[in-house]
Design an enzyme around this catalytic site. Structure first.
Site, PDB file in Angstrom:
ATOM      1  CG  HIS A 164      -0.348   0.302   2.504  1.00  0.00           C
ATOM      2  ND1 HIS A 164       0.243  -0.667   3.294  1.00  0.00           N
ATOM      3  CD2 HIS A 164      -0.222   1.473   3.196  1.00  0.00           C
ATOM      4  CE1 HIS A 164       0.701  -0.110   4.390  1.00  0.00           C
ATOM      5  NE2 HIS A 164       0.438   1.185   4.366  1.00  0.00           N
ATOM      6  CG  ASP A 221       6.094  -5.116   9.800  1.00  0.00           C
ATOM      7  OD1 ASP A 221       5.171  -5.668   9.179  1.00  0.00           O
ATOM      8  OD2 ASP A 221       5.931  -4.099  10.493  1.00  0.00           O
ATOM      9  CG  HIS A 226       5.943  -1.000   3.776  1.00  0.00           C
ATOM     10  ND1 HIS A 226       5.003  -1.373   2.842  1.00  0.00           N
ATOM     11  CD2 HIS A 226       5.425  -1.332   4.980  1.00  0.00           C
ATOM     12  CE1 HIS A 226       3.962  -1.908   3.466  1.00  0.00           C
ATOM     13  NE2 HIS A 226       4.195  -1.897   4.751  1.00  0.00           N
ATOM     14  CE  LYS A 326       5.547  -2.126  14.901  1.00  0.00           C
ATOM     15  NZ  LYS A 326       4.509  -1.107  14.808  1.00  0.00           N
TER      16      LYS A 326
END
Length: 483
Positions: A164, A221, A226, A326
């Site tokens: 996305h 991840d 990405h 994170k």
């Protein structure tokens, strides 16, 4: 245009949080024809009525600006089938019919091979398309095997390996800014650009995602998919068109040009870390290893950084730093293009010099250019900032992706060879990390992450430090980029 969407894993978080709001946006924009249907399939003993109630609840929370009639249309178009998505008979019943379907695998990636095998046994209506989320495989070998299974199911052009990020307005703006502005493209090379940082740092901690995240970590991840995709858009040669072949060919060229890291490189040019207990925005955050569902023995990282070099005419000598973390102090989600310093300053200035940095804000959306200019005192330099806010796109990122799937335009999906090349880039890193060659550092939740080992960062630095960095870059370049 396909008129039926089947979501395997239809009761999951991805379906409710992203796909249903995306369908509402498509309805509101008039992109879906009358009679469009969506079928959810999962193990839950639900009825269609219960499924529709669940969709309505998600749309109330995540529907955004979609009007009530568009949300209602999505709810009324929905049907539910209980199914074991790895069982050929169950999936045959879900996809039964003569018309083609768009089949979305909203499932844990570990299930993809079993589901694709079941679909191959069950068969799909002619003209159907299949959509897979990232990460595509767990490593290079598993990605190759999954590509093989998919090739036995549908043609490559009917496979949509979606990311996305590629449909985000701000990521698309990287291409627009580069290719539509003559003032930028002549400078878009290693002669003028010292470093590109592609960063996705977030204050969000694990937030209940241990079942997925603890088996993946920050490198797989975020970086492997990405951030490497953003790297492709930043570094690729201008394509002839933005059609599927031209755009994807140029992206693959970038990945093929990435210089593979040696063990020495991995030790000195990558970092991994995980957060310990701390405070974020006034709330207590437990240590990652104390989060429910985490296995401390896995050594999963919540922070990953990789420095890459491209062996190409345009980019030899430029460093590309990909980083994601994170549980940090704040969010920093941007592409920062740092230009080299001017060769001479006639101002006699000896204070801090901010390098020219062009920043593409990924979230929130924006564009910023950091400059130096003369201040009120003669010969005195001061920092200047030019900024612009970007208008949000007509559709959310998942809306754009679903529309491309239904229309059959794979330009923004990832081709099979591209998925394999992305794993090739990070295979040396994964191997070295698994063998413990790079220590797993720690950082308190709510901090800026592990201490940087670079002479510069997002803020101002001295001109002497910049010139020293230039010397290091050019010296390493003359030696082939190796110590």
């Amino acid at each position: 245009m396909i008129g039926r969407l089947v979501i395997l894993g239809g009761t999951g978080d991805l379906s409710g949080r992203f796909l249903m709001p995306a369908l509402a946006a498509l309805h509101a924009a008039g992109h879906l024809a009358d009679g469009f249907r969506v079928t959810g399939a999962s193990r839950e003993e639900w009825s269609t009525e219960r499924f529709r109630e669940w969709i309505a609840e998600w749309l109330d929370r995540q529907g955004g600006s979609a009007p009530a009639d568009a949300r209602r249309a999505v709810v009324e178009s929905a049907h539910y089938r209980r199914a074991d998505v790895t069982d050929p008979e169950d999936v045959r019943a879900v996809v039964a019919g003569d018309e083609p379907v768009a089949l979305y695998l909203a499932l844990p990636p570990a299930l993809f091979p079993r589901v694709v095998t079941a679909l191959r046994s069950a068969g799909l209506p002619p003209g159907s398309r299949i959509v897979l989320e990232k990460p595509f495989g767990e490593d290079l070998d598993s990605a190759r095997e999954l590509n093989r299974l998919l090739a036995e199911l549908v043609p490559e052009r009917a496979v949509f390996r979606v990311d996305h990020f590629l449909a985000m307005t701000t990521v698309q703006n990287v291409l627009g800014s580069r290719l539509a502005n003559r003032v930028l493209e002549p400078l878009w090379n290693s002669t003028h650009i010292a470093e590109v940082e592609i960063v996705w740092d977030e204050s969000l901690a694990l937030e209940g995602r241990a079942g997925y995240y603890d088996r993946v970590g920050a490198l797989k991840d975020m970086v492997q998919n990405h951030l490497l995709q953003v790297l492709c858009l930043v570094a690729m040669e201008p394509p002839v068109t933005l059609g599927e072949r031209d755009l994807r060919d140029r992206k693959v060229d970038v990945l093929r040009s990435v210089r593979l890291l040696t063990e020495y490189d991995v030790v000195h040019r990558t970092r991994r870390a995980r957060y310990t207990a701390g405070r974020i925005d006034g709330r207590e955050v437990p240590s990652y290893t104390d989060e429910e569902g985490v296995d401390p023995e896995r050594g999963t990282e919540t922070f990953a950084e990789v420095e890459l070099e491209l062996d190409s005419w345009r980019w030899a000598g430029t460093t590309f730093r990909l980083r994601s973390g994170k549980g940090l102090r704040g969010d920093r989600k941007e592409v920062a293009v740092r230009f080299r310093p001017v060769p001479h300053l006639p101002f006699g200035h000896s204070g801090e010099v901010v390098p020219n940095v062009l920043r593409f804000g990924l979230e929130p959306e924006g564009l910023t250019l950091d400059l130096m200019g003369t201040g009120s005192r003669a010969g005195h330099l001061t920092e200047l900032e030019l900024s612009a806010r970007l208008e949000p796109g007509e559709l959310p990122a998942y809306g754009r992706l679903l529309l491309d799937v239904l229309r059959g335009d794979p330009a923004l999906s990832i081709r099979g060879d591209e998925a394999e090349e992305a794993w090739r880039v990070l295979t040396p890193v994964l191997s070295a990390w698994e063998r413990g060659l790079v220590p797993l550092e720690e950082y308190p939740a709510g901090s800026d992450g592990p201490a940087s080992r670079h002479a510069y960062g997002p803020g101002p630095v001295t001109r002497d430090a910049l010139l020293h960095e230039e010397t290091v870059l050019h010296t390493s370049g003359e030696a082939g980029g190796r110590p």
